[in-house]
Enzyme design. Sequence first.
Site, PDB file in Angstrom:
ATOM      1  CB  SER A   1      39.203  27.293  34.264  1.00  0.00           C
ATOM      2  OG  SER A   1      39.136  28.636  33.865  1.00  0.00           O
ATOM      3  CG  HIS A   2      43.217  30.393  34.178  1.00  0.00           C
ATOM      4  ND1 HIS A   2      41.990  30.555  33.586  1.00  0.00           N
ATOM      5  CD2 HIS A   2      44.088  30.140  33.183  1.00  0.00           C
ATOM      6  CE1 HIS A   2      42.116  30.410  32.278  1.00  0.00           C
ATOM      7  NE2 HIS A   2      43.378  30.160  32.006  1.00  0.00           N
TER       8      HIS A   2
ATOM      9  NE  ARG B   1      29.383  40.316  35.695  1.00  0.00           N
ATOM     10  CZ  ARG B   1      30.642  39.974  35.373  1.00  0.00           C
ATOM     11  NH1 ARG B   1      31.599  40.895  35.343  1.00  0.00           N
ATOM     12  NH2 ARG B   1      30.940  38.745  35.022  1.00  0.00           N
ATOM     13  CG  LEU B   2      31.434  48.579  34.933  1.00  0.00           C
ATOM     14  CD1 LEU B   2      32.308  49.596  35.665  1.00  0.00           C
ATOM     15  CD2 LEU B   2      31.202  49.031  33.480  1.00  0.00           C
ATOM     16  N   PRO B   3      32.893  44.559  33.224  1.00  0.00           N
ATOM     17  CG  PRO B   3      34.226  44.786  31.316  1.00  0.00           C
ATOM     18  CD  PRO B   3      32.980  45.300  31.954  1.00  0.00           C
TER      19      PRO B   3
ATOM     20  CD  GLU C   1      34.864  27.644  32.687  1.00  0.00           C
ATOM     21  OE1 GLU C   1      33.923  26.897  32.995  1.00  0.00           O
ATOM     22  OE2 GLU C   1      35.538  28.266  33.521  1.00  0.00           O
TER      23      GLU C   1
ATOM     24  CB  THR D   1      41.472  29.335  23.419  1.00  0.00           C
ATOM     25  OG1 THR D   1      42.670  29.023  24.132  1.00  0.00           O
ATOM     26  CG2 THR D   1      40.708  28.057  23.167  1.00  0.00           C
TER      27      THR D   1
ATOM     28  NE  ARG E   1      33.580  36.242  37.373  1.00  0.00           N
ATOM     29  CZ  ARG E   1      34.657  35.723  37.942  1.00  0.00           C
ATOM     30  NH1 ARG E   1      34.580  35.151  39.129  1.00  0.00           N
ATOM     31  NH2 ARG E   1      35.845  35.785  37.340  1.00  0.00           N
ATOM     32  NE  ARG E   2      39.416  39.609  36.966  1.00  0.00           N
ATOM     33  CZ  ARG E   2      40.312  40.453  37.466  1.00  0.00           C
ATOM     34  NH1 ARG E   2      40.981  40.148  38.563  1.00  0.00           N
ATOM     35  NH2 ARG E   2      40.572  41.596  36.855  1.00  0.00           N
TER      36      ARG E   2
HETATM   37  P1  NDP Z   1      34.765  34.818  30.360  1.00  0.00           P
HETATM   38  O1  NDP Z   1      33.860  34.678  29.195  1.00  0.00           O
HETATM   39  O2  NDP Z   1      34.424  34.127  31.608  1.00  0.00           O
HETATM   40  O3  NDP Z   1      34.920  36.369  30.718  1.00  0.00           O
HETATM   41  C1  NDP Z   1      35.470  37.247  29.786  1.00  0.00           C
HETATM   42  C2  NDP Z   1      35.451  38.652  30.310  1.00  0.00           C
HETATM   43  O4  NDP Z   1      34.116  39.134  30.264  1.00  0.00           O
HETATM   44  C3  NDP Z   1      35.904  38.797  31.756  1.00  0.00           C
HETATM   45  O5  NDP Z   1      36.689  39.936  31.858  1.00  0.00           O
HETATM   46  C4  NDP Z   1      34.590  38.928  32.519  1.00  0.00           C
HETATM   47  O6  NDP Z   1      34.715  39.669  33.723  1.00  0.00           O
HETATM   48  C5  NDP Z   1      33.736  39.662  31.524  1.00  0.00           C
HETATM   49  N1  NDP Z   1      32.311  39.408  31.702  1.00  0.00           N
HETATM   50  C6  NDP Z   1      31.698  38.212  31.881  1.00  0.00           C
HETATM   51  N2  NDP Z   1      30.376  38.370  31.990  1.00  0.00           N
HETATM   52  C7  NDP Z   1      30.144  39.698  31.846  1.00  0.00           C
HETATM   53  C8  NDP Z   1      28.963  40.494  31.870  1.00  0.00           C
HETATM   54  N3  NDP Z   1      27.762  39.956  32.058  1.00  0.00           N
HETATM   55  N4  NDP Z   1      29.087  41.824  31.693  1.00  0.00           N
HETATM   56  C9  NDP Z   1      30.310  42.389  31.503  1.00  0.00           C
HETATM   57  N5  NDP Z   1      31.456  41.692  31.491  1.00  0.00           N
HETATM   58  C10 NDP Z   1      31.371  40.354  31.658  1.00  0.00           C
HETATM   59  O7  NDP Z   1      36.273  34.465  29.957  1.00  0.00           O
HETATM   60  P2  NDP Z   1      36.820  33.414  28.885  1.00  0.00           P
HETATM   61  O8  NDP Z   1      36.154  32.115  29.136  1.00  0.00           O
HETATM   62  O9  NDP Z   1      36.743  33.972  27.523  1.00  0.00           O
HETATM   63  O10 NDP Z   1      38.362  33.332  29.310  1.00  0.00           O
HETATM   64  C11 NDP Z   1      38.688  32.876  30.610  1.00  0.00           C
HETATM   65  C12 NDP Z   1      40.141  33.042  30.892  1.00  0.00           C
HETATM   66  O11 NDP Z   1      40.906  32.093  30.186  1.00  0.00           O
HETATM   67  C13 NDP Z   1      40.764  34.393  30.591  1.00  0.00           C
HETATM   68  O12 NDP Z   1      41.344  34.855  31.793  1.00  0.00           O
HETATM   69  C14 NDP Z   1      41.829  34.106  29.542  1.00  0.00           C
HETATM   70  O13 NDP Z   1      43.020  34.884  29.665  1.00  0.00           O
HETATM   71  C15 NDP Z   1      42.150  32.666  29.854  1.00  0.00           C
HETATM   72  N6  NDP Z   1      42.731  31.986  28.695  1.00  0.00           N
HETATM   73  C16 NDP Z   1      44.071  31.724  28.679  1.00  0.00           C
HETATM   74  C17 NDP Z   1      44.647  31.077  27.588  1.00  0.00           C
HETATM   75  C18 NDP Z   1      46.108  30.799  27.512  1.00  0.00           C
HETATM   76  O14 NDP Z   1      46.513  30.047  26.647  1.00  0.00           O
HETATM   77  N7  NDP Z   1      46.947  31.388  28.343  1.00  0.00           N
HETATM   78  C19 NDP Z   1      43.819  30.651  26.444  1.00  0.00           C
HETATM   79  C20 NDP Z   1      42.458  31.055  26.544  1.00  0.00           C
HETATM   80  C21 NDP Z   1      41.921  31.674  27.648  1.00  0.00           C
HETATM   81  P3  NDP Z   1      34.769  38.912  35.172  1.00  0.00           P
HETATM   82  O15 NDP Z   1      36.151  38.328  35.265  1.00  0.00           O
HETATM   83  O16 NDP Z   1      34.487  39.977  36.167  1.00  0.00           O
HETATM   84  O17 NDP Z   1      33.706  37.857  35.138  1.00  0.00           O
END
Ligand code: NDP
Length: 338
Positions: free
Chosen positions: A47-48, A306-308, A188, A160, A311-312
């Site tokens: 999404s980015h 898992r650690l945040p 999303e 958001t 996945r990335r």
């Molecule tokens: P997610 O809910 O996908 O993920 C949030 C964080 O949680 C990530 O660091 C992710 O790590 C971690 N995570 C996910 N699943 C697990 C798990 N099972 N255990 C431990 N950690 C987990 O993100 P959002 O949908 O909330 O946000 C997505 C993106 O959108 C962000 O990058 C945010 O900066 C961006 N955004 C930007 C905005 C803007 O205006 N500029 C506005 C709103 C959002 P991992 O990456 O490894 O999955």
Amino acid sequence: MSNTINMSLDDVHQLALNALTSQGFSTAQADAIATTVTAAERDECHSHGLFRIAFYVKSAANPTTDPTATPEVKLTESSVVHVNAREGFCPLALQMGLDPLRDKAMKHGIAALAIHNVYNIAALWPEVEALADQGLVAFAFTGSNAYVAPHGGTKPLFGTNPMAFSWPRANQPPLVFDQASSVSARGEIQLHAIDGKPIPAGWAIDKRGQSTTSADDALAGAQLPFGAHKGSSIALMVELLAGALIGDLFSYESTQRDTLKTGGPCGGEFLIAINPMHTLADGNVEAAQARAEHLFENILSQEGTRLPSARRFEARKRSLANGVNIPEKLHAQVLDYT
Ligand code: NDP
């Protein structure tokens, strides 16, 4: 499943760069945006990734946006660095502000970067990861447009409002989390709308304040904060840090300013960087990092965790080895801008 095209990361970057420069972005703005978009594709944060190019182009149509802006860095005696993005986009402002922020944090122990007058539609993990790569603990916060109803309310008011955090680890990539304060990122929901798919219940309410699984109704209504009142308070904090604290716009003010409804949020980004050498009385960063590793091991010893950022980083390994798979439709859409 839609057909995809396999691309190298260099090709993704070039495609994004060509699209943006063809649409009137300066090379410096376009290059910085292309770098963050490519990093997002690399880490499978779709999404980015290239999906965002259309939003950058649309945001640039706002008469108050300047896709050719050269940000201005202002250094003071204090530990706060200011970057005036001059109504340009955030990636270039960050490129110019992160090194001075690092230098101030190294010197003073804690420092902040306030980015003003900036259009920000990117993820925040690249900046906090870059700071952690240099041994700093970091936070980043930004508002957006009025999309999220405060807990108990039904009308969009907060953005958001993502916040990101990073922790440097010895001999491996940092621990990073980056999350919206809404249940889901808006991107999303937009992706669900494009694919004609329903969204999970609990993400949003429609214009009448009723729970909805229609992505279109959600986009017209209000998103919900994660964790009810708790996420709502985080969103409120982000408004205050990236808005009132640095003299920039709240998310609802950004929406009011967007008279052409381009959706490009203009406001501030606020970052804090902390040098553990200064917070630890004995300056023993190695020992502190080793303690953190014990905590991480304890988390991971529980099944299902898992650690945040894990996945990335896994996605990054795959992409560096094999390139990335871009949906043909998206590729054609971005190519159309060139
Ligand atoms: P997610 O809910 O996908 O993920 C949030 C964080 O949680 C990530 O660091 C992710 O790590 C971690 N995570 C996910 N699943 C697990 C798990 N099972 N255990 C431990 N950690 C987990 O993100 P959002 O949908 O909330 O946000 C997505 C993106 O959108 C962000 O990058 C945010 O900066 C961006 N955004 C930007 C905005 C803007 O205006 N500029 C506005 C709103 C959002 P991992 O990456 O490894 O999955």
